[in-house]
Write an enzyme that holds these catalytic residues in place. Structure first.
Site, PDB file in Angstrom:
ATOM      1  N   HIS A 276      -3.172 -41.596   0.420  1.00 23.31           N
ATOM      2  CA  HIS A 276      -3.784 -42.240   1.568  1.00 23.31           C
ATOM      3  C   HIS A 276      -3.262 -43.673   1.525  1.00 23.31           C
ATOM      4  CE1 HIS A 276      -6.448 -38.820   1.385  1.00 23.31           C
ATOM      5  NE2 HIS A 276      -7.059 -39.200   2.489  1.00 23.31           N
TER       6      HIS A 276
ATOM      7  N   HIS B  78      -9.123 -32.241   3.684  1.00 28.40           N
ATOM      8  CA  HIS B  78     -10.138 -32.466   2.635  1.00 28.40           C
ATOM      9  C   HIS B  78     -11.046 -31.256   2.587  1.00 28.40           C
ATOM     10  CE1 HIS B  78      -9.247 -36.765   1.886  1.00 28.40           C
ATOM     11  NE2 HIS B  78      -8.752 -36.676   3.122  1.00 28.40           N
TER      12      HIS B  78
ATOM     13  N   ASP C  12      -6.880 -33.350   8.522  1.00 33.80           N
ATOM     14  CA  ASP C  12      -7.641 -34.326   7.738  1.00 33.80           C
ATOM     15  C   ASP C  12      -9.083 -33.870   7.508  1.00 33.80           C
ATOM     16  OD1 ASP C  12      -8.193 -36.568   6.258  1.00 33.80           O
ATOM     17  OD2 ASP C  12      -8.001 -38.010   7.882  1.00 33.80           O
TER      18      ASP C  12
ATOM     19  N   HIS D 207      -2.394 -32.381   5.458  1.00 36.33           N
ATOM     20  CA  HIS D 207      -3.395 -33.341   4.979  1.00 36.33           C
ATOM     21  C   HIS D 207      -4.795 -32.867   5.347  1.00 36.33           C
ATOM     22  CE1 HIS D 207      -4.516 -37.589   3.805  1.00 36.33           C
ATOM     23  NE2 HIS D 207      -5.642 -37.114   4.318  1.00 36.33           N
TER      24      HIS D 207
ATOM     25  N   GLU E  79      -4.617 -46.939   5.427  1.00 38.65           N
ATOM     26  CA  GLU E  79      -5.508 -46.412   6.476  1.00 38.65           C
ATOM     27  C   GLU E  79      -6.410 -47.559   6.898  1.00 38.65           C
ATOM     28  OE1 GLU E  79      -7.948 -43.088   5.419  1.00 38.65           O
ATOM     29  OE2 GLU E  79      -8.491 -42.656   7.499  1.00 38.65           O
TER      30      GLU E  79
HETATM   31 ZN   LIG Z   1      -7.531 -37.972   4.207  1.00 38.98          ZN
END
Ligand SMILES: [Zn+2]
Length: 444
Positions: A211, A60, A310, A58, A214
């Site tokens: 996602h 970005h 992340d 995971h 969260e």
């Molecule tokens: Zn994320």
């Protein structure tokens, strides 16, 4: 694809003094004192730990290394991060996106991280980030597996045009269907987004990674819908719930019903320990919730649990350096997985479990697997986490991608050893690859 013989390594399963032979990019043999075929380069592993490469389930990559642009996140919250990303999006250029992503991939390779699942925001109708990361994916393919998730950051229903943009991104070659049900305006919209995105994935034969929940809201229960839609559409083993932080705050009785549902759907769960401990519990005074999902309980229920990085230096998180051992260490602390088995589970969460999330082919150290691995300056997976072990050698398909000398510090204490290297079973002083008192030298 190349041939390579790596002598004398330890394996995560406890075997020591093992050789690994790679022929034409694949592992051909694993065992003690393998005969050396003629003309194949041999390297000495110095008895250190050989692991399959790290995998990040995971990430970005469109926002990475953008920290401070156009300003820093003052509150440090998820929501200020999302609005800050909204400010940055119109300023993005393809060149800058590609440059930052390639720089991060360099860091990843140096850390032995050779497969990354990255979400890419599809809410910008220009699909600038999608095109940039598809370009990067092709460019790094010889040495790093980059899997992309079409991620509607602002909500596939909440953001006008997001569903069409998401489909266009899939048409362009993005691999996985993303979502963010807890960011839709109502619980009903969230559930509807899960249904339509899972149906889209089923139609196209793609995997799903959302996602999901969260949030610290114990009533954010989209993971239940995600598991149910996975069942209904026969997507077993192909769907991932990322974050799942609301599970931390849920009622225990409800979770006792939820865990078997997730296990039956063969849902993968991905926690993001560094970001969860940084962003969750922000509405609390004290006591302040940790907010990470229930990792030990998910594992005990038979759910495959991975850990993701992340964010690295972006609107949500100002730190990080592509080190999945740092991620494992934080996950270990937050989940209180300090037992020998618990520590091992955290190592698996950044290697083999994440490989399952991505569906990587040929991952592992058995004959027939890809000749991809990382040599760590540690004797065991537990020691690797404790030391955030230096990566001595990073290999892909039998080709060395990165190497670093064994790290040691020269001590200048009368009557004490001349060096300290923090491992519990340091190699004998005359072993090749060990730094002399005068300073480190090239390792294997
Ligand atoms: Zn994320």
């Amino acid at each position: 694809m190349q041939d390579l013989l790596l002598r004398n390594v330890a394996l995560p399963d406890g075997r020591a003094g093992v050789d690994v032979l790679v022929r034409e990019g694949r592992i051909a043999a694993v065992g003690p004192a393998l005969p050396a075929p003629q003309g194949i380069p041999a390297l000495d592993g110095g008895g250190w730990l050989l692991s399959p490469p790290f995998v990040d389930a995971h990430f970005h990559m469109d926002s990475t290394l953008s920290h401070g642009q156009p300003r820093v996140n003052e509150s440090g919250t998820l929501l200020e991060g999302i609005s800050l990303w909204g400010e940055l999006k119109p300023l993005l250029t393809q060149e800058a996106l590609v440059e930052r992503a390639l720089r991060y991939c360099d860091w990843a390779v140096a850390r032995g991280l050779l497969a990354i699942r990255s979400h890419v925001d599809v809410c910008d109708p220009r699909l600038l980030a999608v095109e940039a990361l598809l370009h990067v994916k092709r460019q790094v393919a010889p040495y790093l597996d980059l899997q992309l998730v079409a991620f509607p950051q602002d909500g596939v229903l909440r953001c006008p045009g997001a569903l069409e943009n998401l489909k266009r991104a899939l048409d362009l070659g993005v691999d996985v269907v993303g979502g963010i049900p807890h960011f839709e305006r109502t619980m009903a919209d969230g559930a509807e987004s899960v249904r339509l995105l899972c149906e889209l994935a089923a139609e196209r034969g793609l995997r799903v990674d959302m996602h999901c929940d969260e949030s610290d809201d114990p009533l954010s229960r989209h993971v239940e819908t995600l598991a149910q839609q996975t069942h209904r559409l026969g997507l077993h083993g192909r769907v991932t719930g990322s974050h799942l932080t609301s599970m931390h705050s849920m009622d225990n009785y409800y979770v006792s019903k939820l865990l078997p549902l997730m296990a039956e759907a063969q849902l993968h769960a991905v926690a993001n320990p560094l970001i969860n401990i940084m962003l969750q519990g922000r509405h609390d005074t004290y006591p302040k919730r940790r907010g990470m999902t229930r990792v030990p309980e998910l594992l005990a229920a038979g759910v495959n649990v991975g850990f993701g990085h992340d964010c690295v230096m972006d609107p949500w998180y100002p730190l990080g350096s592509a080190d999945m051992l740092e991620v494992a260490a934080m996950g270990l602390h937050v989940a209180q997985l300090g037992s020998v088995a618990g520590q091992r589970a955290c190592f698996d969460a950044v290697t083999v479990n994440n490989a399952r999330v991505l569906g990587l082919e040929g991952y592992g150290l058995e004959p027939g697997c890809r000749g991809d691995f990382v040599l760590l300056q540690a004797r065991s997976p537990q020691e690797a986490i404790r030391l955030r072990a230096p990566r001595l050698l990073v290999v892909r398909g039998g080709r060395v991608l990165a190497r670093a000398p064994v790290q040691a510090v020269a001590l200048e204490l009368p009557g004490r050893p001349a060096r300290v290297d923090f491992t519990l079973a340091p190699p004998a002083r005359d072993e090749p690859g060990v730094a002399p008192p005068g300073g480190p030298e090239a390792g294997p």
